[in-house]
Write an enzyme that holds these catalytic residues in place. Sequence first.
Site, PDB file in Angstrom:
ATOM      1  CG  ASN A  42      -6.506  -8.610  -6.520  1.00  0.00           C
ATOM      2  OD1 ASN A  42      -5.970  -7.537  -6.768  1.00  0.00           O
ATOM      3  ND2 ASN A  42      -6.346  -9.238  -5.367  1.00  0.00           N
ATOM      4  CG  HIS A 128       1.746 -12.973  -0.898  1.00  0.00           C
ATOM      5  ND1 HIS A 128       1.258 -13.884   0.009  1.00  0.00           N
ATOM      6  CD2 HIS A 128       0.776 -12.033  -1.073  1.00  0.00           C
ATOM      7  CE1 HIS A 128       0.037 -13.520   0.370  1.00  0.00           C
ATOM      8  NE2 HIS A 128      -0.283 -12.404  -0.269  1.00  0.00           N
ATOM      9  CD  GLU A 174       4.744 -11.909  -5.359  1.00  0.00           C
ATOM     10  OE1 GLU A 174       3.863 -11.185  -5.888  1.00  0.00           O
ATOM     11  OE2 GLU A 174       4.957 -11.944  -4.138  1.00  0.00           O
ATOM     12  CB  SER A 178      -0.242  -7.816  -5.261  1.00  0.00           C
ATOM     13  OG  SER A 178       0.379  -7.878  -3.986  1.00  0.00           O
ATOM     14  CG  ASP A 203       2.818 -16.062  -6.381  1.00  0.00           C
ATOM     15  OD1 ASP A 203       1.848 -16.139  -7.165  1.00  0.00           O
ATOM     16  OD2 ASP A 203       2.689 -15.828  -5.172  1.00  0.00           O
ATOM     17  CG  HIS A 206      -1.543 -10.333  -8.242  1.00  0.00           C
ATOM     18  ND1 HIS A 206      -2.693  -9.664  -7.880  1.00  0.00           N
ATOM     19  CD2 HIS A 206      -1.011 -10.821  -7.086  1.00  0.00           C
ATOM     20  CE1 HIS A 206      -2.848  -9.737  -6.572  1.00  0.00           C
ATOM     21  NE2 HIS A 206      -1.845 -10.427  -6.071  1.00  0.00           N
ATOM     22  CE  LYS A 234      -4.299 -12.477  -6.067  1.00  0.00           C
ATOM     23  NZ  LYS A 234      -4.681 -13.624  -5.215  1.00  0.00           N
TER      24      LYS A 234
END
Length: 382
Positions: A42, A128, A174, A178, A203, A206, A234
């Site tokens: 990541n 997640h 998110e 991911s 979130d 990423h 990340k």
Amino acid sequence: MSTPPARRRQLRTWSPARKQELVQAVSTDSDYGPELLDLASNDYLSLCRHPSLIAAAEAQLRCSGVGAGGSRLVSGSRPVHDQLESELAQWLGREKVLLFPSGFQANLAAVKALANRHTTVVADRLIHHSLLVGVQASGARLRRFVHNDLESLERLLLHCRSEHPDARLLVITESLFSMEGTSPRVHELATICERHGASLLLDEAHALGVLGEEGRGLGFGERRVTMLSGTFGKAFGSGGAFLACNGELGEQLLQESGAFRYTTALAPPLAAAALAALELMRNNPDWGQTLVQRSNTWRDRLVEAGWARPTGSGPILPLLVGEDQQCLNLQRHLELSGLFTAAIRPPTVPEGSARLRLVLHRLLPDETLESLLRALSDDRVS
């Protein structure tokens, strides 16, 4: 372990100077050593080996030592913690930022700050695991909507309001998933939350550094997002995590969050490296958009090669394979071709949807895509 013949042929095509040039774009996590091109981690902006981060971490290491030695409220606070929190808050347009040693820990703290046993949490089906654990720890009721489906979300919120008219509502999603590479329409989602009186936890782990205005995430400028969570492991190329919110919620976290109060503070060298990464992002605001543009080129070429178009538009490209063993075989074949990828299988993804998670990084060599397409078209891939 000896290097397979196919691997030796690949290595001979790179001169010593070229290998040195690629040092920030390779992985050290493979059985075959540091020569495999990294299409799995990541480290989106290729910062984990950046000289500025290494120098900042080393200077802080010599100044403060390896670890903080205590919690932030006892003896663990260092000036670098306060500086990172202040700079991040300014960059994100938030009143308060608090640092955490890990993203998992930050997400636990976020959910517990916004939910309790009187709350109904309405969450995207693919959030997640750390967020799900947070919901469980809070004692809240959990309802899940279809991934990135705003009609499904609104139906659930209407149902929750009819069942418990006065209940607290919290929506969790998110900004970049991911394993899917997909993103919600945050502005529309926030409008729905506002309409139903629901708080919104986003979130951004990423997305930060890549998506949104100057890489500041999809929640940037959206005041109806109640709290943001993000990580430094990340795009920031470091380690640790943070929560960003308004001053009132920040004070609540400071006073009541066990995940913040009762843990050793983020290691000062990691905080210093994250601060250096933030400075690089500020000075290079186009990095994220350039990476997104490149990832869409990859998607187009993969479609031309006969693959289903990887979902989303960011640097995570899930290449759907289907059967578990076939996915593992393909991962192994790509390794023998000099490409380090990750086969993602159940229970991380649903049965029958095993995939290669391809991840683009800022410093990947231009020829990487052609190498990937050649390997994917090889007759030996079954």
